[in-house]
Design a protein around this motif. Structure first.
Motif, PDB file in Angstrom:
ATOM      1  N   CYS A   8     -14.523  22.240  50.033  1.00 55.58           N
ATOM      2  CA  CYS A   8     -13.145  22.091  50.509  1.00 55.58           C
ATOM      3  C   CYS A   8     -13.125  20.860  51.413  1.00 55.58           C
ATOM      4  O   CYS A   8     -13.968  20.739  52.293  1.00 55.58           O
ATOM      5  CB  CYS A   8     -12.723  23.342  51.278  1.00 55.58           C
ATOM      6  SG  CYS A   8     -11.176  23.137  52.171  1.00 55.58           S
ATOM      7  N   PHE A  53     -11.419  20.275  53.792  1.00 58.27           N
ATOM      8  CA  PHE A  53     -11.121  20.645  55.168  1.00 58.27           C
ATOM      9  C   PHE A  53     -12.208  21.521  55.783  1.00 58.27           C
ATOM     10  O   PHE A  53     -12.431  21.481  56.973  1.00 58.27           O
ATOM     11  CB  PHE A  53      -9.773  21.376  55.231  1.00 58.27           C
ATOM     12  CG  PHE A  53      -8.654  20.572  54.622  1.00 58.27           C
ATOM     13  CD1 PHE A  53      -7.965  19.627  55.369  1.00 58.27           C
ATOM     14  CD2 PHE A  53      -8.320  20.722  53.282  1.00 58.27           C
ATOM     15  CE1 PHE A  53      -6.961  18.865  54.799  1.00 58.27           C
ATOM     16  CE2 PHE A  53      -7.313  19.971  52.707  1.00 58.27           C
ATOM     17  CZ  PHE A  53      -6.632  19.032  53.464  1.00 58.27           C
ATOM     18  N   CYS A  54     -12.882  22.330  54.958  1.00 56.38           N
ATOM     19  CA  CYS A  54     -13.825  23.317  55.489  1.00 56.38           C
ATOM     20  C   CYS A  54     -15.283  23.042  55.111  1.00 56.38           C
ATOM     21  O   CYS A  54     -16.188  23.632  55.682  1.00 56.38           O
ATOM     22  CB  CYS A  54     -13.478  24.722  55.003  1.00 56.38           C
ATOM     23  SG  CYS A  54     -11.782  25.179  55.277  1.00 56.38           S
ATOM     24  N   HIS A 110      -8.291  26.391  48.321  1.00 54.42           N
ATOM     25  CA  HIS A 110      -9.277  27.148  49.093  1.00 54.42           C
ATOM     26  C   HIS A 110      -8.530  28.298  49.762  1.00 54.42           C
ATOM     27  O   HIS A 110      -7.745  28.091  50.688  1.00 54.42           O
ATOM     28  CB  HIS A 110      -9.935  26.229  50.139  1.00 54.42           C
ATOM     29  CG  HIS A 110     -11.054  26.911  50.857  1.00 54.42           C
ATOM     30  ND1 HIS A 110     -11.465  26.549  52.115  1.00 54.42           N
ATOM     31  CD2 HIS A 110     -11.858  27.925  50.471  1.00 54.42           C
ATOM     32  CE1 HIS A 110     -12.465  27.339  52.485  1.00 54.42           C
ATOM     33  NE2 HIS A 110     -12.723  28.179  51.501  1.00 54.42           N
ATOM     34  N   CYS A 142      -8.485  28.854  53.730  1.00 50.33           N
ATOM     35  CA  CYS A 142      -7.714  27.984  54.620  1.00 50.33           C
ATOM     36  C   CYS A 142      -6.343  27.678  54.036  1.00 50.33           C
ATOM     37  O   CYS A 142      -5.480  27.146  54.716  1.00 50.33           O
ATOM     38  CB  CYS A 142      -8.464  26.691  54.937  1.00 50.33           C
ATOM     39  SG  CYS A 142      -8.500  25.477  53.604  1.00 50.33           S
TER      40      CYS A 142
HETATM   41 ZN   LIG Z   1     -10.750  25.089  53.245  1.00 48.84          ZN
END
Ligand SMILES: [Zn+2]
Lengths: 89, 951
Positions: free
Chosen positions: A6, A8-9, A58, A61
């Motif tokens: 991801c 972001f993660c 995802h 999130c």
């Molecule tokens: Zn994420």
């Protein structure tokens, strides 16, 4: 079980993700879109063998993003936010 | 008497700790450390099971996971366990498989005399007419292996462990131990696993010395160096599968009665040191009990002190059997070594008679081997025949990881071909034979200095020994699924020349052993028959699991209630105390009705009283998704079929969400809190999906600055007060807002406070009566519910379960998406055509509402269906039928059907072709062969004017 990244993660287990369709399937707006064009948007997919660019979400999130991966060997090449600039290898 | 336990030796057994167990009802004496197979051999039990198809007597073949014959059902542990890997335990009860009453006296043994009439695919070809299923139960009962004990339950949930490490080494033989030590020395975190109870692999029974030490000492030192440095070693643990991105699954067996543990390992690098398995030799009746792997005989001798025979013939095509011949001779057996090679033989061990250039043509014996006939006609009397047909590298995991195999002429085996990223193969699995080769191979795979072999070295001389087409007698290829060379030849004759077809046609390699000993022989024969090389013929696809894995391992704790956990209401305990009967609805556990053993009566009573006075209902599961931001109004306009931007702050509007294909996806109330803030309330079971699609459109179309979406479903509890007396009831509570209809009209919201907490009051109705939905912090809902119930006593308030609510909404013709609609229902089918006709702006699904199909004249449309008062309700799912020429066809179906207590007659909703234009028409209905008639009506059967919203 694959590991997806991801943007972001970071890298996470595939079970945290949902497939969101092939990337680049732009929605044609309006009531007078030709039927063929609308059908292509709704139903026609390239389903490429090899390098693919796909939208995934995802679930943990909630962010949708683009993932480039290989549909044969399942290797993930890159993932980046929708329309975003920064790439996460 | 032929096999026996010697008085000394046996590295695996503890003679100080004897035990007994039972096999087919017979008491077997053993020592702690024995496998079941070792103990059976020590007690000279020759016949340990019956074959799958022909019920042939079979004995122990091997000493490990490759075992095709010695399968046993173990009480409390499972069916088809390999006797060669299961430890003997005090009091254990084992039964042979596919034998009745027992392996030694099987009453289906007669089948073998008809064997030539039941070749490969016999059943497929013979039992086609009239229907295979007529024959299947009896054939299945006669074939097959172990029996599942239906009464068995897992003593506890199996553990499942996720593990990460730098290096996973599979196999703790010389190659694996060395690789693990080197990786640990390089600073990597290491997980070393071995399917056997103890590490060492071939070092445990083969000659050798390492770094000047005996093998046993080197094993111990290597292992303690590893575990002492914090690395993990798991014995009795099988790496059974490699999955995507090199996830490795392990199944760990325990000796204390616990269920096996599943490990999911994410290593950065995998080293497969999985060794090699010995193959049988092809000769007639090579499956007789007493014929076993030469290497296994050495294992039984050196680890378990069991000498498998006294008059032994060893047949080989390679060097590895010479050590076996020497060891058994030293142990007092008379050994004749038949080597099919004429030249370049290793030197003969002392006391062993060698017959070079000879092969066994056939074996003879009734229930165990008694003699063999060589290819020159010589007949030798024996009590045991040991064979070594060469070594097949164990490359299952490499193959599962999509590694391609390459044929090696020199070793006469498949070896790893092109490398697979993140995976190295080392040792015997990579074709190494001597310890020097093994260590050199590991060093190549890891780039560090290896140990040095200082003992006797094995040599790897080998010639091919493949079955030859047209050979006499029954040459067994796959012991476990009873495939002979003739079956393979037959398949090839019938043009099943692809290995994958051969496998499925003959069942070669399809039994529980997955052909570990048989596959190469089978495909080599196929290659010969079809005139191709073995390399051209190729192998079948390797798939997990390497060995059978109990389903309990995969299940882990996910059984019973945890299989699909339900979501629970914040007020569940209060509802239970009030006698609620719970059911699952859309993933939530909700009160179906309250009290009473007579469900139907309780539900009818609730629905009746709700119309008379006031009803309390827990609607907390209803979705509450907030849409906030400068573009919020434009966003909900796009999301909804109905125009929502014209909604005034403080007001509510009912609307549909469509999918892009125009089908109604969800319905519900949209609340506008202020200019830039909405609450999407959606069906209970659609909350996650609605939230996901809002997010998708937000991120993909509107952008992060435009709107923000927040799912507040579980934060807020929603308690509904509905009915003619609802306003009076609420007036008795201090809610801090005006309940006057001028201030809080139908389809409006108000903000109040209850016990200091914010309370949102929405006048929306799913019952058709005046209703107030009270939303409050979930953790404060209990006090509110208690207060409502207390206040309700004065009004004869009733608590409403979901079943009664379904009746009330159906009386009003209110739909439940997915129940009263299907995957074709568009908004115009539900009588809501305005936006489709009038809206000028784009919205999800719009274009699809104008396709040919969407405008077809015969669409299914929502209707009410009335039957006579004295008739029972229509069955949900009953079809409206139509005589269409000679054919009877469906013209729609009943979607909801109830007995309405207030109307005192059945009511129903349905989707019927052109239904909206056919009101008043009576049609035929059919359900399970029974015909009735029903009259098409408007969907709303109760209070069509809506007067009760304000009553
Ligand atoms: Zn994420």
């Amino acid at each position: 079980m694959q590991i997806f990244t991801c943007p972001f993660c970071g890298p996470r287990d595939e079970s945290e993700f949902h497939f969101g369709g092939e990337a680049g399937n732009t929605r044609p707006d309006g009531a007078d879109v030709p039927a063929e064009r609308w059908a292509r948007y709704l139903y026609m997919r390239a389903n490429p063998k090899g390098a693919t660019s796909e939208v995934w979400v995802h679930m943990t999130c909630g962010e949708f993003f683009i993932m480039e991966r290989d549909s044969v060997g399942h290797k993930v090449a890159a993932s980046h936010p929708l329309g975003g600039a920064e790439k996460s290898e | 008497m032929s096999a026996e336990r010697l008085n000394t030796g046996g590295s695996a057994i503890d003679r100080a700790r004897p035990l007994t167990f039972s096999f087919d009802g017979r008491k077997v004496e053993a020592f702690v450390g024995d496998t079941i197979a070792a103990a059976l051999l020590a007690n000279d039990v020759a016949v340990v099971g019956r074959s799958f198809k022909y019920h042939r007597p079979r004995g122990v073949w091997g000493s490990g996971v490759e075992e095709p014959n010695a399968l046993v059902d173990i009480a409390g542990r499972g069916p088809n366990m390999r006797a060669t890997t299961e430890l003997a335990r005090q009091g254990l009860v084992a039964l042979s498989v596919n034998a009745s009453p027992d392996a030694a006296h099987d009453r289906s043994a007669f089948l073998d005399r008809f064997a030539r009439f039941i070749p490969a695919a016999f059943y497929y070809k013979t039992f086609m007419w009239p229907d295979w299923h007529r024959f299947e139960p009896r054939i299945r009962a006669m074939a097959g292996l172990g029996k599942v004990d239906p009464a068995w339950t897992a003593p506890e949930a199996a553990d499942q462990i996720n593990h990460h490490c730098d290096v996973l080494v599979v196999g703790a033989g010389p190659a694996g131990l060395t690789a693990a030590r080197i990786a640990a020395h390089d600073g990597k975190s290491v997980l070393l696993v071995d399917e056997r109870m103890v590490p060492g692999g071939s070092l445990r029974h083969r000659d050798g010395g390492i770094d000047g030490k005996p093998s046993a000492q080197w094993i111990t030192e290597s292992l303690s160096a590893l575990t002492g440095a914090g690395h993990l070693f798991l014995p009795a643990t099988t790496a059974f599968g490699i999955y995507d991105h090199n996830l490795v699954a392990l199944n760990q067996r325990h000796q204390d009665g616990r269920p096996d543990t599943l490990w999911r390992v994410r290593p950065r690098r995998i080293i497969l040191a999985t060794g090699a398995l010995e193959r049988p030799l092809p000769f007639a009746d090579n499956d007789l009990p007493g014929i076993m792997s030469a290497d296994a005989a050495l294992v039984y001798l050196r680890c378990y002190a069991v000498r498998v025979g006294r008059r032994i013939v060893i047949a080989t095509n390679n060097d590895s059997a010479y050590e076996v011949a020497e060891a058994l001779t030293d142990a007092g057996a008379t050994v004749t070594l038949i080597d099919m090679r004429q030249h370049d033989l290793p030197s003969a061990p002392k006391g062993v008679t060698i017959l070079p250039g000879r092969m066994i043509a056939s074996a003879q014996g009734k229930s165990r081997v008694e003699s063999v006939t060589l290819d020159d006609g010589t007949k030798l009397t024996v009590d045991s025949v040991l064979v070594s047909g060469g070594w097949t590298p164990t490359l299952h995991l490499f193959g599962q990881a999509r590694g391609k195999l390459a044929w090696s002429e020199k070793r006469a085996v498949f070896l790893p071909g092109d490398p697979v990223e993140g995976i190295a193969v080392a040792g015997a699995a990579n074709g190494a034979v001597s310890l020097s080769e093994v260590f050199a191979d590991v060093a190549r795979a890891t780039s560090s200095p290896p140990p040095i072999s200082t003992g006797r070295e094995a040599s790897g001389g080998v010639v091919p020994a493949w079955p030859i087409a047209g050979a006499k007698g029954r040459i067994w290829i796959d012991y476990q699924s009873d495939v002979t060379a003739k079956d393979v030849e037959l398949a090839a004759r019938e043009n099943f020349v692809s290995v994958e077809h051969l496998k499925r046609y003959t069942t070669l390699g399809m039994a529980t052993d997955q052909g570990k000993t048989s596959n190469l022989l089978g495909l080599a024969l196929l290659a010969g028959v079809s005139g191709r090389s073995i390399a051209e013929t190729g192998t079948t696809t390797y798939r997990p699991p390497f060995t059978p894995v109990p389903l309990t391992s995969f299940a882990g704790p996910r059984s019973g209630e945890l299989m699909a956990p339900v979501r629970r209401l914040p007020l569940e305990n209060l509802h239970r105390a009030q006698g609620a009967v719970f059911q699952e609805y859309g993933g939530w556990l909700r009160p179906a009705f309250y009290g009473g053993a007579d469900a139907e009566r309780a539900i009818q009573d609730e629905a009746r009283r709700a119309r008379q006075s006031v009803a309390l209902f827990d609607g907390s599961t209803l979705g509450k998704i907030e849409v906030i931001g400068p573009q919020a109004a434009a966003f909900v306009d796009f999301i909804y079929y109905n125009t929502m931007s014209t909604l005034k702050p403080g007001r509510c509007r009912y609307g549909f969400m469509l999918s892009e294909n125009g089908v109604v996806f969800d319905d519900g109330i949209l609340v506008r809190l202020d200019e830039h803030r909405f609450i999407v309330s959606c069906s209970t079971s659609h909350v996650a999906a609605v939230h996901a699609r809002l997010e998708e459109w937000r991120q993909d179309r509107f952008g992060r600055d435009a709107v923000y979406i927040h799912n507040a479903t579980s934060e807020m509890a929603t308690l509904t007060v509905s009915g003619p007396a609802s306003k009076q009831l609420l007036a008795t509570l201090d809610l801090g807002l005006s309940l006057d209809d001028a201030d809080l009209p139908h389809m409006a919201i108000g903000e109040g406070r209850f016990a200091g907490d914010l309370l949102r009051v929405a006048r929306v109705s799913f019952t058709g009566d005046r209703s107030y939905e009270l939303s409050i912090r979930a953790d404060r809902a209990e006090t509110l519910w208690r207060s409502l119930r207390q206040a309700g006593k004065a009004f004869d308030a009733v608590t409403l379960g979901l079943e009664a609510l379904m009746i009330l909404r159906a009386e009003k013709g209110y739909i439940v998406i997915g129940k009263d609609t299907d995957g074709t229902t568009m908004p115009q089918d539900l009588g809501v055509d305005g936006p489709r006709a009038k809206r000028q702006t784009d919205y999800v699904g719009r274009r699809s509402l104008f396709t040919e199909v969407a405008q077809a004249p015969n669409r299914l449309q929502l209707v009410g269906l009335a039957v006579r008062e004295d008739e029972p309700p229509l069955a949900p799912g009953a079809h409206g039928i139509l005589q269409d020429g000679p054919k009877l066809r469906s013209q729609g179906f009943v979607t909801s059907s109830y007995l309405s207590p207030v109307l005192e007659r059945p009511i129903a909703l349905g989707l019927i072709e052109r239904g909206a234009a056919r009101q008043g028409e009576t049609i035929d209905m059919q359900h399970l062969g029974q015909k009735r008639r029903a009259t098409i009506t408007a969907p709303c059967a109760f209070d069509p004017s809506g007067a009760r919203f304000n009553a």
